[in-house]
Each structure stands twice: as C-alpha cells, then as structure tokens.
Design a protein around this motif. Structure first.
Motif, PDB file in Angstrom:
ATOM      1  N   ARG A  94     109.253  -4.931   6.233  1.00 17.52           N
ATOM      2  CA  ARG A  94     107.950  -5.561   6.018  1.00 17.52           C
ATOM      3  C   ARG A  94     107.390  -5.920   7.384  1.00 17.52           C
ATOM      4  NH1 ARG A  94     104.207  -5.701   1.864  1.00 17.52           N
ATOM      5  NH2 ARG A  94     102.901  -7.552   2.044  1.00 17.52           N
ATOM      6  N   PHE A  95     106.094  -5.722   7.564  1.00 17.97           N
ATOM      7  CA  PHE A  95     105.463  -5.925   8.860  1.00 17.97           C
ATOM      8  C   PHE A  95     104.603  -7.180   8.853  1.00 17.97           C
ATOM      9  CE2 PHE A  95     102.541  -4.704  12.397  1.00 17.97           C
ATOM     10  CZ  PHE A  95     103.506  -4.431  13.354  1.00 17.97           C
ATOM     11  N   ALA A  96     104.653  -7.924   9.957  1.00 20.53           N
ATOM     12  CA  ALA A  96     103.798  -9.096  10.166  1.00 20.53           C
ATOM     13  C   ALA A  96     102.697  -8.697  11.139  1.00 20.53           C
ATOM     14  CB  ALA A  96     104.609 -10.256  10.726  1.00 20.53           C
ATOM     15  N   PHE A  97     101.469  -8.646  10.673  1.00 21.09           N
ATOM     16  CA  PHE A  97     100.344  -8.173  11.478  1.00 21.09           C
ATOM     17  C   PHE A  97      99.766  -9.314  12.314  1.00 21.09           C
ATOM     18  CE2 PHE A  97     100.661  -5.430   7.819  1.00 21.09           C
ATOM     19  CZ  PHE A  97     100.382  -4.157   8.302  1.00 21.09           C
ATOM     20  N   ALA A  98      99.831  -9.173  13.631  1.00 18.73           N
ATOM     21  CA  ALA A  98      99.134 -10.120  14.509  1.00 18.73           C
ATOM     22  C   ALA A  98      97.648  -9.768  14.501  1.00 18.73           C
ATOM     23  CB  ALA A  98      99.694 -10.030  15.920  1.00 18.73           C
ATOM     24  N   ARG A  99      96.799 -10.783  14.471  1.00 18.26           N
ATOM     25  CA  ARG A  99      95.359 -10.535  14.345  1.00 18.26           C
ATOM     26  C   ARG A  99      94.579 -11.148  15.510  1.00 18.26           C
ATOM     27  NH1 ARG A  99      95.068  -8.399   9.346  1.00 18.26           N
ATOM     28  NH2 ARG A  99      96.561  -9.114   7.773  1.00 18.26           N
ATOM     29  N   ARG A 100      93.395 -10.618  15.714  1.00 19.78           N
ATOM     30  CA  ARG A 100      92.495 -11.178  16.726  1.00 19.78           C
ATOM     31  C   ARG A 100      91.744 -12.359  16.120  1.00 19.78           C
ATOM     32  NH1 ARG A 100      92.553  -8.320  21.144  1.00 19.78           N
ATOM     33  NH2 ARG A 100      93.083  -6.100  21.069  1.00 19.78           N
ATOM     34  N   LYS A 101      91.754 -13.461  16.850  1.00 19.67           N
ATOM     35  CA  LYS A 101      91.120 -14.664  16.327  1.00 19.67           C
ATOM     36  C   LYS A 101      89.616 -14.488  16.165  1.00 19.67           C
ATOM     37  CE  LYS A 101      92.792 -18.555  17.699  1.00 19.67           C
ATOM     38  NZ  LYS A 101      93.152 -19.722  18.539  1.00 19.67           N
ATOM     39  N   THR A 102      88.994 -13.748  17.058  1.00 15.70           N
ATOM     40  CA  THR A 102      87.537 -13.627  17.041  1.00 15.70           C
ATOM     41  C   THR A 102      87.021 -12.776  15.890  1.00 15.70           C
ATOM     42  OG1 THR A 102      87.760 -11.803  18.613  1.00 15.70           O
ATOM     43  CG2 THR A 102      87.261 -13.997  19.512  1.00 15.70           C
ATOM     44  N   THR A 103      87.785 -11.766  15.480  1.00 14.92           N
ATOM     45  CA  THR A 103      87.306 -10.825  14.465  1.00 14.92           C
ATOM     46  C   THR A 103      88.141 -10.808  13.191  1.00 14.92           C
ATOM     47  OG1 THR A 103      88.634  -8.990  15.321  1.00 14.92           O
ATOM     48  CG2 THR A 103      86.442  -9.324  16.301  1.00 14.92           C
ATOM     49  N   GLY A 104      89.386 -11.287  13.267  1.00 11.77           N
ATOM     50  CA  GLY A 104      90.285 -11.199  12.124  1.00 11.77           C
ATOM     51  C   GLY A 104      90.913  -9.831  11.959  1.00 11.77           C
ATOM     52  N   ASN A 106      93.304  -6.513  12.934  1.00 10.76           N
ATOM     53  CA  ASN A 106      94.641  -6.343  13.494  1.00 10.76           C
ATOM     54  C   ASN A 106      94.560  -6.081  14.992  1.00 10.76           C
ATOM     55  OD1 ASN A 106      95.731  -6.525  10.926  1.00 10.76           O
ATOM     56  ND2 ASN A 106      95.868  -4.308  10.651  1.00 10.76           N
ATOM     57  N   ILE A 107      95.477  -6.677  15.748  1.00  7.78           N
ATOM     58  CA  ILE A 107      95.646  -6.298  17.148  1.00  7.78           C
ATOM     59  C   ILE A 107      96.337  -4.940  17.164  1.00  7.78           C
ATOM     60  CG2 ILE A 107      96.811  -6.872  19.315  1.00  7.78           C
ATOM     61  CD1 ILE A 107      96.504  -9.815  18.561  1.00  7.78           C
ATOM     62  N   GLU A 108      95.846  -4.037  17.992  1.00  8.55           N
ATOM     63  CA  GLU A 108      96.386  -2.680  18.039  1.00  8.55           C
ATOM     64  C   GLU A 108      97.216  -2.458  19.296  1.00  8.55           C
ATOM     65  OE1 GLU A 108      95.885  -0.168  15.678  1.00  8.55           O
ATOM     66  OE2 GLU A 108      94.958  -1.722  14.432  1.00  8.55           O
ATOM     67  N   ARG A 113      98.959   3.723  18.745  1.00  2.00           N
ATOM     68  CA  ARG A 113     100.263   3.584  18.084  1.00  2.00           C
ATOM     69  C   ARG A 113     100.240   2.614  16.903  1.00  2.00           C
ATOM     70  NH1 ARG A 113     103.867   1.382  21.813  1.00  2.00           N
ATOM     71  NH2 ARG A 113     102.094   0.720  23.075  1.00  2.00           N
ATOM     72  N   GLY A 114      99.049   2.193  16.508  1.00  2.00           N
ATOM     73  CA  GLY A 114      98.941   1.383  15.300  1.00  2.00           C
ATOM     74  C   GLY A 114      98.970  -0.105  15.549  1.00  2.00           C
ATOM     75  N   ALA A 115      99.046  -0.850  14.455  1.00  2.00           N
ATOM     76  CA  ALA A 115      98.988  -2.309  14.506  1.00  2.00           C
ATOM     77  C   ALA A 115     100.173  -2.883  15.266  1.00  2.00           C
ATOM     78  CB  ALA A 115      98.947  -2.869  13.094  1.00  2.00           C
ATOM     79  N   TYR A 116      99.914  -4.028  15.889  1.00  2.00           N
ATOM     80  CA  TYR A 116     100.912  -4.747  16.688  1.00  2.00           C
ATOM     81  C   TYR A 116     101.396  -5.969  15.914  1.00  2.00           C
ATOM     82  CZ  TYR A 116     102.402  -8.177  20.247  1.00  2.00           C
ATOM     83  OH  TYR A 116     103.078  -9.129  20.963  1.00  2.00           O
ATOM     84  N   GLY A 117     102.694  -6.273  16.046  1.00  2.00           N
ATOM     85  CA  GLY A 117     103.219  -7.462  15.384  1.00  2.00           C
ATOM     86  C   GLY A 117     104.729  -7.491  15.391  1.00  2.00           C
ATOM     87  N   SER A 118     105.305  -7.909  14.266  1.00  2.00           N
ATOM     88  CA  SER A 118     106.753  -8.045  14.119  1.00  2.00           C
ATOM     89  C   SER A 118     107.186  -7.405  12.804  1.00  2.00           C
ATOM     90  CB  SER A 118     107.160  -9.524  14.117  1.00  2.00           C
ATOM     91  OG  SER A 118     106.794 -10.159  15.321  1.00  2.00           O
TER      92      SER A 118
END
Length: 261
Positions: A94-104, A106-108, A113-118
């Motif tokens: 399961r992936f935890a998507f980190a997001r940009r605060k200004t836009t909501g 996903n951080i890429e 290479r796709g979404a960034y997170g854990s």
C-alpha cells in the motif's frame, strides 16, 4: 493361570507413567517475525539521490534479510512492484502519497517515475488497507502521509510513515498515527492484535526532551530505533534484537527489528 499379555503390558505402561510423573506436551516453538525499515532517498530531488540505484540495493537487502514486513520511505510508486516482488510471491503493498500543500496534487518523482511517498509491504499479502494525511502539518510544502495494511493470513496491522522535519509537528503526527489510525485498521478491536508502525519519524530518542521519539509510544506499546530517526513501534510482539546494515546508495541505513510471537 497368568494374566493376559495385554493386561500385563498395560500394567507396565502405567508403572512407567507413575515413575516418570505426568507427561508435559512439548512447548510450541515461537514464530519469528521480522520488520525491515528503509529510506531510499529516491525522489530525484534531494542531494542523496543516486540515480535510482538505492532500489536495487534495497532488493538485495530484502533478499538477504527475508522480512515479513518492509516499510520504505522516500520512494516512487513505480518502485514498489519491484520491491514487493523481492519480498515474496504472495506479498502486497500500500502506498502513502505525499501531496503538495498548495495544490493537493501528488508530489511526483523526477523523470516521470510517478508519485512520491512511502510504501508498506506485507509478505503474506494484504486483506484491506488505507492511506491518508495528517491533520498536523508544518509550514513546508509537503503534506505528510501514512499508509496501513491488515495482513491476509495472521491479521496483524502494519503501517508506514515519513514524518515532518519539524520535531513538534512530527511528534503530533506520530501521536495521531499511534494508536488511533493504526487501531482503526484492526477489525477485531482486540488488545492482543499485533501491530507494527515503522518509518523515518524525524524524531530521535532523547530522554527528557519534549520531542523524544519515546513520547509518542502509548502504554502497552514499545519502540526500537536505529540510533537516529528510524523507528519501529509495536504491540503484542516479543522483542528479540535489532540490526542496522550500511546502505551505500542512500543516506540512511537499513534497520531490522526481530520479534517473536
């Protein structure tokens, strides 16, 4: 006439039992349970990025350590299938998507290479899972997130997260995750259900400090750390040992916690 042979044999067995005392059934062997925590610095933005080579190094680490659960921070969503395959044929993630605060949004990761997170990877597979973001956030641009999974076979809960670099916010996020969010993924509601929460908490164990990593460990849970910012918080498991292993394609070591149950 003598007694029948069967009666003589039974008497002999009874005599042996009386001499030896009650027979105790053999103890059930403890089941080993291993958690591997990694931070791969693989977004492509941070200075510790090494052209994605940390993923291959992580695959080798997984194959050598044979963990039941892997928590991996600072990765791309596209890295997870390869890492999950290394854990085992039945594994899920399961992936935890980190997001940009200004836009909501996903951080890429860089280079498409796709979404960034854990990610949280469970060797025996995943029955159900969820992910989300914290109420507490710092003043930076990244919205910090978590992901949790209920395992398919033994019904334990495993979660991953990468917390704020602001210690007070990181502590608030940790307290939000443990135990409330974790327990929300346990359908039994039992005090004996096993839970593990692993991640780069950006908190250190510092006795007496208001932001010590130990301060977000609830009663009945316990924490083990790598001596820096990576920790595993657990419940209803028996601690055995920890190991750290050098990683050369990222700026964090691999951290292993061994348990039994």
């Amino acid at each position: 006439m003598g007694r029948p042979r069967s009666r003589r044999a039974a008497s002999a067995v009874l005599a042996v039992l009386l001499l030896c005392g009650p027979v105790t059934p053999p103890a059930t062997a403890a089941t080993a349970f291993k958690v591997l925590q990694l931070n791969l610095c693989n977004s492509g933005v941070a200075g510790c990025y090494q052209d994605g080579q940390a993923v291959g190094e992580a695959v080798t680490m997984i194959q050598r350590r044979l963990p039941d659960v892997v928590s991996v921070n600072e990765v791309c969503q596209s890295d997870l299938p390869r890492l999950t395959a290394a854990v085992g044929a039945t594994a899920g993630y399961r992936f935890a998507f980190a997001r940009r605060k200004t836009t909501g949004a996903n951080i890429e990761c860089t280079d498409g290479r796709g979404a960034y997170g854990s990610g949280i990877i469970v060797k025996e597979g995943i029955r159900s899972s969820g992910h989300g973001v914290y109420t507490a956030q710092d003043s930076g641009t990244e919205v910090r997130a978590w992901a949790c999974a209920l395992s398919e076979v033994r019904a334990f809960t495993a979660c991953t997260t990468h917390l704020s670099t602001t210690a007070t916010t990181a502590l608030a996020q940790c307290e939000e995750l443990v135990p409330s969010i974790v327990l929300a993924h346990d359908p039994t509601g039992s005090a004996t259900t096993r839970h593990v929460v692993a991640g780069d908490l950006n908190l250190r164990y510092s006795p007496g400090s208001a932001t010590s990593a130990q301060n977000c460990v609830p009663s009945g849970w316990f924490r083990k750390g790598d001596g820096d910012v990576q920790h595993v918080i657990a419940r209803a498991l028996t601690f055995v040992s920890t190991q750290t292993y050098a990683m050369y394609r990222t700026d964090h070591p691999a951290f292993v916690v061994n348990y039994t149950f």
